[in-house]
Motif scaffolding. Sequence first.
Motif, short mmCIF file in Angstrom:
data_model
loop_
_atom_site.label_atom_id
_atom_site.label_comp_id
_atom_site.label_asym_id
_atom_site.label_seq_id
_atom_site.Cartn_x
_atom_site.Cartn_y
_atom_site.Cartn_z
N PRO B 20 62.41 -68.44 -23.58
CA PRO B 20 62.27 -67.46 -24.65
C PRO B 20 62.87 -67.98 -25.96
N GLY B 21 62.37 -67.49 -27.07
CA GLY B 21 62.86 -67.89 -28.38
C GLY B 21 64.35 -67.61 -28.50
N ARG B 22 65.06 -68.47 -29.18
CA ARG B 22 66.49 -68.35 -29.41
C ARG B 22 67.31 -68.49 -28.13
N GLY B 23 66.72 -69.06 -27.11
CA GLY B 23 67.43 -69.16 -25.84
C GLY B 23 68.36 -70.37 -25.78
N GLY B 24 68.10 -71.36 -26.61
CA GLY B 24 68.98 -72.53 -26.64
C GLY B 24 68.31 -73.86 -26.29
N LYS B 25 66.99 -73.90 -26.35
CA LYS B 25 66.28 -75.15 -26.02
C LYS B 25 66.62 -76.25 -27.02
N THR B 26 66.47 -75.92 -28.29
CA THR B 26 66.75 -76.92 -29.31
C THR B 26 68.21 -77.35 -29.24
N THR B 27 69.08 -76.40 -28.98
CA THR B 27 70.51 -76.73 -28.90
C THR B 27 70.78 -77.68 -27.74
N ASN B 141 71.63 -69.98 -19.75
CA ASN B 141 72.38 -70.47 -20.90
C ASN B 141 73.23 -69.39 -21.58
N LYS B 142 74.21 -69.85 -22.29
CA LYS B 142 75.10 -69.05 -23.14
C LYS B 142 76.23 -68.39 -22.35
N ASP B 144 79.12 -69.14 -22.36
CA ASP B 144 80.31 -69.07 -23.23
C ASP B 144 80.47 -67.69 -23.87
N LEU B 145 79.38 -66.95 -23.95
CA LEU B 145 79.46 -65.64 -24.60
C LEU B 145 80.27 -64.63 -23.79
N SER B 174 76.09 -73.79 -21.02
CA SER B 174 76.16 -73.41 -22.43
C SER B 174 75.74 -74.60 -23.27
N ALA B 175 74.65 -74.43 -23.95
CA ALA B 175 74.16 -75.53 -24.78
C ALA B 175 75.10 -75.79 -25.94
N ILE B 176 75.81 -74.76 -26.34
CA ILE B 176 76.75 -74.90 -27.45
C ILE B 176 77.96 -75.75 -27.05
N1 LIG Z 1 76.93 -68.81 -27.82
C1 LIG Z 1 75.92 -69.62 -27.58
N2 LIG Z 1 74.94 -69.72 -28.48
C2 LIG Z 1 73.93 -70.56 -28.22
C3 LIG Z 1 73.87 -71.33 -27.03
N3 LIG Z 1 72.73 -72.06 -27.07
C4 LIG Z 1 72.13 -71.78 -28.22
N4 LIG Z 1 72.84 -70.88 -28.92
C5 LIG Z 1 72.52 -70.30 -30.22
O1 LIG Z 1 71.35 -69.54 -30.10
C6 LIG Z 1 70.53 -69.72 -31.23
C7 LIG Z 1 69.18 -70.24 -30.82
O2 LIG Z 1 69.29 -71.52 -30.26
P1 LIG Z 1 68.09 -72.56 -30.28
O3 LIG Z 1 68.53 -73.78 -29.59
O4 LIG Z 1 67.55 -72.72 -31.65
O5 LIG Z 1 67.03 -71.78 -29.41
P2 LIG Z 1 65.54 -72.15 -29.05
O6 LIG Z 1 64.69 -71.19 -29.79
O7 LIG Z 1 65.43 -71.94 -27.58
O8 LIG Z 1 65.29 -73.57 -29.45
C8 LIG Z 1 71.25 -70.66 -32.15
O9 LIG Z 1 71.94 -69.90 -33.08
C9 LIG Z 1 72.21 -71.38 -31.24
O10 LIG Z 1 73.35 -71.80 -31.91
C10 LIG Z 1 74.94 -71.19 -26.10
O11 LIG Z 1 74.98 -71.80 -25.04
N5 LIG Z 1 75.92 -70.31 -26.43
#
Ligand SMILES: Nc1nc2c(ncn2[C@@H]2O[C@H](COP(=O)(O)OP(=O)(O)O)[C@@H](O)[C@H]2O)c(=O)[nH]1
Lengths: 435, 201
Positions: B20-27, B141-142, B144-145, B174-176
């Motif tokens: 899903p969008g904003r899930g952390g793929k790019t990260t 993912n995430k 850490d939240l 956690s991709a972060i």
């Molecule tokens: N807290 C937290 N935020 C994350 C994590 N992975 C990604 N994010 C944040 O979620 C947002 C979307 O991440 P992004 O990698 O662009 O998502 P994508 O749409 O799947 O590519 C960004 O603001 C990231 O910093 C994680 O493991 N923990």
Amino acid sequence: MSSGDEAIKDLKAAILAIEWEINDDAILSLMNAIEPLKKELAGKKPLLVCLQVMGTLGQYIKKAKQRAHPDAIQLLPSVFAALEKAVTGDALDEKEIVALVRVEVDKYNHLKNELAKPRKSAAKPSAPPQDVTAGAGGGGSTIRNLMDQKEDRAVDGAFNALFDEMVSGDNSQPPSKAAPSAMPSSTPVKGEGDKEVVPDRHDEEVFQEADDLLDDFFSDDGLDLSLGDEEPGQQEEAGGTVEVDVGQIKDEKVEETVVDVASVEEAGEEVDVSKIERIVKAINEDVSDSLLAELAEEIKALQGKYPDHSSMLLFLQSIASVGRHLQSNKECELELSCEILQKMYDRLSHALFTMKPQQHLLAAHLDMMQDYINWHEKIVSAMQKTVVEAPSVYDEMALKKTEKLPEEIRSEVVEIVRQEVDSLRTELLELITQN
Amino acid sequence: MGFINVKKKEVQIKIVYYGPGRGGKTTNLDYINKKYKQRIKTEMVSIKTHGDRTLFFDFLPVDIGKIHGFDIKIQLYTVPGQVKYNATRKLVLKGVDGLVFVADLQKERQESNIKSLEQMKENLLTHNKDISKIPLVLQYNKIDLKKEGIPLLSVEEMEQDLNQELKVPSFVGSAITGENVVETLKKIISMTLISFRKELQ
Ligand SMILES: Nc1nc2c(ncn2[C@@H]2O[C@H](COP(=O)(O)OP(=O)(O)O)[C@@H](O)[C@H]2O)c(=O)[nH]1
Ligand SMILES: [Mg+2]
């Protein structure tokens, strides 16, 4: 006519195959079966019409595959049945045959109309910028549905070009001057000496050498582990990431980042609205006359620069009218107006990033119109209230001016929407009628 | 599909991060790229919009080394998350060898996770690929939240939602912070390479 019987049998087999599974082979057999029958039935117009309809349906199904309208797949055997009856049935006279075929042609025409309409399928949620409401008027969702289909296809086209560029390995021509250096020279395009392997899951197996290599490559040994300080999400110049911001590619930058932007060019003229972005942001922090003047000026400049960019002009016009309102009536619904300004800018910039602004701005237009109308209603009612309370303070002319605006904009939207929907409709129709 | 070129002694594999969008793929990819930038000689290509959303895809080629003299070249891709870009997602899936599904642990993202996985399954089908056969790893993912007190789904809930039938390896990460990011990638490459074992020996 035994060869005719043979050909009919082939056609029947082909149609059964399509009912069973839609694939290119099946469609090809259909086409191959139709050809000889055209000669066989030369001169028999109603029967030729049947063949033509089947050919067209075949083309359509080939293109649409799984997305093909179910009626199209059902119509194929139905037309065939009519044809078969006319050819092999006992002594139908000309009139009866025409009547038989007419029923099928009516079904076909009905299907054509259905296809020209947006799909009802809810499988594809519409998704222009968040919080999309019903859109402007009843036509909103219809048009947006059309847009969604359109976008999918346009994205396909633009993306295909870029993607093909990427995957065209060293067995094709040298990559165009703008091909990204980061793209691998040999990518998964089957070339000489290549053997395809389709990976499957083998849950029980282990490939020790592979795992050793992975442990090796991804080990922490010798890494500069200062990572903690750097947010991995951040873009840092030495990070080795080529950031291609599709919204902002300028000529010189293209050379630098060397990504083929053929698809971006296709996106229409590159429009830089960053100045508006900055001004709107500043206005949201603190509205001042000089900022509003700057906004008006920048809008004028853009309008002069892109006189044919009708979609963008519409946005600009709306932004300008909110700006004018702020200039004359800062007190009235200030927060709301700043908010709408930001929202309109966001929609504009979002829309400009989609690939073919002229077409894709449509959905955003409708959303923006809805926002605009809501804003305008609130402004008008707020102004009316103040006019009643303190008629001398507010210029009634300003009220009238604001009241008139949506009408102008509305008619312009209607015109653009009409044009865009027309062209979408034409394209959809072409898809099903081309032979 | 992956390729093995006996003449050039080279294996090419395409891994796609889906979710899903904003899930952390790019990260995920950013993390890999940053951490191993000295070893990854190529550059990551990221095509983004202003809002930092992936418009087309991210692309990171990584050559991990040799097995029995064969160069192993991995191509990592992400897909854009926004609903409307499904055509792009489908295209990125063309020729995919292995998938990482990045799900978001946040409670409010439960629906999006399920929908996205469902869509991935359908999109794979258009390429004649079967989700029950293709190498696949899930990443929750995430995590850490949790520290921040944000309501997260439990691992059991995630498994129930996404992995009940698939029964593929899954990682909480956690991709972060990078937790389990590398492990996820190693696992999917390993699973994908198994199919090449015979060819490489
Ligand atoms: N807290 C937290 N935020 C994350 C994590 N992975 C990604 N994010 C944040 O979620 C947002 C979307 O991440 P992004 O990698 O662009 O998502 P994508 O749409 O799947 O590519 C960004 O603001 C990231 O910093 C994680 O493991 N923990
Ligand atoms: Mg992304």
